[in-house]
Scaffold this motif. Structure first.
Motif, mmCIF file in Angstrom:
data_model
loop_
_atom_site.group_PDB
_atom_site.id
_atom_site.type_symbol
_atom_site.label_atom_id
_atom_site.label_comp_id
_atom_site.label_asym_id
_atom_site.label_seq_id
_atom_site.Cartn_x
_atom_site.Cartn_y
_atom_site.Cartn_z
ATOM 1 N N LEU A 1 105.190 41.911 17.833
ATOM 2 C CA LEU A 1 104.331 40.718 17.791
ATOM 3 C C LEU A 1 104.654 39.789 18.964
ATOM 4 O O LEU A 1 103.748 39.174 19.549
ATOM 5 N N ARG B 1 86.994 32.615 22.959
ATOM 6 C CA ARG B 1 86.430 33.845 23.513
ATOM 7 C C ARG B 1 86.736 35.041 22.612
ATOM 8 O O ARG B 1 85.865 35.872 22.344
ATOM 9 N N ASP C 1 96.830 37.429 29.779
ATOM 10 C CA ASP C 1 95.369 37.385 29.864
ATOM 11 C C ASP C 1 94.889 35.944 30.047
ATOM 12 O O ASP C 1 94.053 35.662 30.900
ATOM 13 N N MET C 2 95.466 35.024 29.261
ATOM 14 C CA MET C 2 94.978 33.640 29.290
ATOM 15 C C MET C 2 95.475 32.870 30.509
ATOM 16 O O MET C 2 94.735 32.110 31.121
ATOM 17 N N ILE D 1 101.360 39.688 26.060
ATOM 18 C CA ILE D 1 100.144 40.343 26.578
ATOM 19 C C ILE D 1 98.979 39.355 26.600
ATOM 20 O O ILE D 1 98.242 39.250 27.577
ATOM 21 N N ILE D 2 98.841 38.592 25.523
ATOM 22 C CA ILE D 2 97.737 37.630 25.439
ATOM 23 C C ILE D 2 97.970 36.465 26.414
ATOM 24 O O ILE D 2 97.035 35.986 27.055
ATOM 25 N N ALA E 1 105.067 31.975 24.523
ATOM 26 C CA ALA E 1 104.295 33.127 24.055
ATOM 27 C C ALA E 1 105.041 33.867 22.939
ATOM 28 O O ALA E 1 104.443 34.324 21.967
ATOM 29 N N VAL E 2 106.356 33.996 23.099
ATOM 30 C CA VAL E 2 107.155 34.704 22.094
ATOM 31 C C VAL E 2 107.335 33.846 20.842
ATOM 32 O O VAL E 2 107.450 34.365 19.738
ATOM 33 N N ALA F 1 99.589 46.023 29.295
ATOM 34 C CA ALA F 1 99.640 46.761 28.030
ATOM 35 C C ALA F 1 101.080 46.878 27.550
ATOM 36 O O ALA F 1 102.015 46.574 28.288
ATOM 37 N N GLY F 2 101.200 47.311 26.312
ATOM 38 C CA GLY F 2 102.529 47.483 25.723
ATOM 39 C C GLY F 2 103.433 48.368 26.568
ATOM 40 O O GLY F 2 104.630 48.113 26.701
ATOM 41 N N LYS F 3 102.814 49.398 27.183
ATOM 42 C CA LYS F 3 103.641 50.333 27.967
ATOM 43 C C LYS F 3 104.195 49.671 29.232
ATOM 44 O O LYS F 3 105.270 50.030 29.711
ATOM 45 N N LEU G 1 103.008 41.295 21.926
ATOM 46 C CA LEU G 1 101.569 41.017 21.877
ATOM 47 C C LEU G 1 101.291 39.598 22.365
ATOM 48 O O LEU G 1 100.328 39.351 23.092
ATOM 49 N N ARG H 1 98.074 31.969 16.371
ATOM 50 C CA ARG H 1 98.617 30.947 17.264
ATOM 51 C C ARG H 1 98.052 31.058 18.685
ATOM 52 O O ARG H 1 98.028 30.094 19.442
ATOM 53 N N LEU H 2 97.598 32.252 19.044
ATOM 54 C CA LEU H 2 97.127 32.487 20.408
ATOM 55 C C LEU H 2 95.633 32.821 20.466
ATOM 56 O O LEU H 2 95.121 33.278 21.479
ATOM 57 N N GLY I 1 97.840 50.296 23.651
ATOM 58 C CA GLY I 1 98.597 49.439 24.556
ATOM 59 C C GLY I 1 99.319 48.300 23.873
ATOM 60 O O GLY I 1 100.295 47.774 24.399
ATOM 61 N N VAL I 2 98.839 47.881 22.694
ATOM 62 C CA VAL I 2 99.430 46.713 22.042
ATOM 63 C C VAL I 2 100.061 47.006 20.688
ATOM 64 O O VAL I 2 100.674 46.139 20.085
#
Lengths: 78, 234
Positions: free
Chosen positions: A42, B89, A52-53, A48-49, A18-19, A60-62, A45, B84-85, B182-183
């Motif tokens: 980034l 959806r 989700d996936m 975070i994604i 992810a990173v 969230a970022g926090k 982020l 990339r991600l 949040g992001v």
């Protein structure tokens, strides 16, 4: 099919992906995020994604800001 | 006025009502929308709640209006993802709200002859399409696609005296920007703009000008309202 039962080791691999580290890093649950040169907004982020996936979980970022170690991020899976 | 229950849409509805317009306000949040409409200056405003990504909602909106003198497409949604991600959806969601809905609503208004001679159409895009921040690839793409389509709408409808333009805001203090808290750090982003943070009312004033006869020779343009962000040299 969500990987809700990932081990810490499996999670670490997904975290690395992810990173998208450009330089090879030795990562364990005990790694402090602050020591990672490529840990930026980034990268966060991406994580975070990935949550989700991979885990169907909205973080969230926090939530990440409250994490010190990679294992703290793993615990966010719940 | 789509997206009228908050942010730029709400501010534009209030300003146009203050200037004597009768507003048809659309939004997904029924309670919030009715609250906005109840607070508008003047009489004869309408609240039509619904999700404009739904064809039936678009149809009932078009059915419920008389020929419009102006139309503001302000409903939008932002979400971040590095390419990339990106998932199918993510792409579908962002395009449905930011591109398909305004374009297909325009189509329905034109097909049903619900735009008055000389009507002005204003579409809210985003400066992201010009400045391309990290992780905005799909959002920027949807807004850029809308900008391109609006140019064609304008040239096709010129024979009816209809004008079509975009406003392209930078970071504006709206619930949509708060939703990205949040992001990313919106305040940090807004800090990149030499003039500081933009308020929804500031964008509304530009939209009002594009709706008004004062801009009658302006069509097929995109007005950047970004507090000086897009030419960022420090």
């Amino acid at each position: 099919m969500k990987a809700a039962m990932d081990t810490l080791e499996q999670f670490v691999e997904k975290f690395k992906n992810a990173v998208d580290f450009q330089d090879e890093v030795q990562l364990t649950g005990d790694t402090n995020l602050k020591t990672l040169a490529e840990w930026d907004s980034l990268a966060a982020l991406g994580v975070i994604i990935m949550f989700d996936m991979e885990y169907d979980k909205a973080i969230a970022g926090k939530d990440l800001a409250g994490c010190q170690l990679v294992s703290d991020v793993y615990k966010l899976i719940g | 006025m789509t997206g009228a229950s908050s942010g730029i849409g709400e501010a534009t509805a209030r300003l146009c009502a203050d200037m004597g317009a009768r507003i048809v306000a659309c939004g997904r949040n029924t309670a919030r929308l009715e609250q906005v409409v109840a607070g508008l200056t003047g009489e004869g405003h309408q609240a039509v709640s619904g999700d404009l990504t739904d064809p039936a909602a678009r149809q009932s909106l078009v059915d419920s209006v008389v020929a419009l003198d102006g139309c503001v497409f302000s409903a939008g949604a932002a979400a971040l993802a590095p390419i990339r991600l990106v998932s199918q959806r993510h792409l579908d969601t962002i395009f449905a709200v930011n591109y398909d809905a305004p374009v297909l609503l325009t189509q329905a208004l034109l097909a049903r002859r619900k735009l008055a001679q000389g009507a002005s159409l204003v579409y809210v895009t985003a400066v992201a399409e010009h400045v391309a921040p990290n992780a905005t690839g799909i959002y920027s793409g949807a807004k850029a696609a809308l900008t391109a389509t609006v140019r064609t709408i304008a040239v096709e409808q010129a024979k009816n005296g209809v004008r079509a333009n975009c406003v392209s805001p930078g970071y504006v203090a709206t619930p949509m920007l708060d939703g990205l808290q949040g992001v990313m750090s919106p305040n940090e982003k807004a800090g990149l703009a030499p003039l500081g943070i933009i308020e929804p009312g500031d964008v509304a004033a530009s939209i009002a000008w594009l709706l008004a006869p004062a801009s009658r020779w302006v069509s097929r343009t995109s007005l950047v309202i970004d507090s000086g962000l897009s030419l960022h040299v420090r």
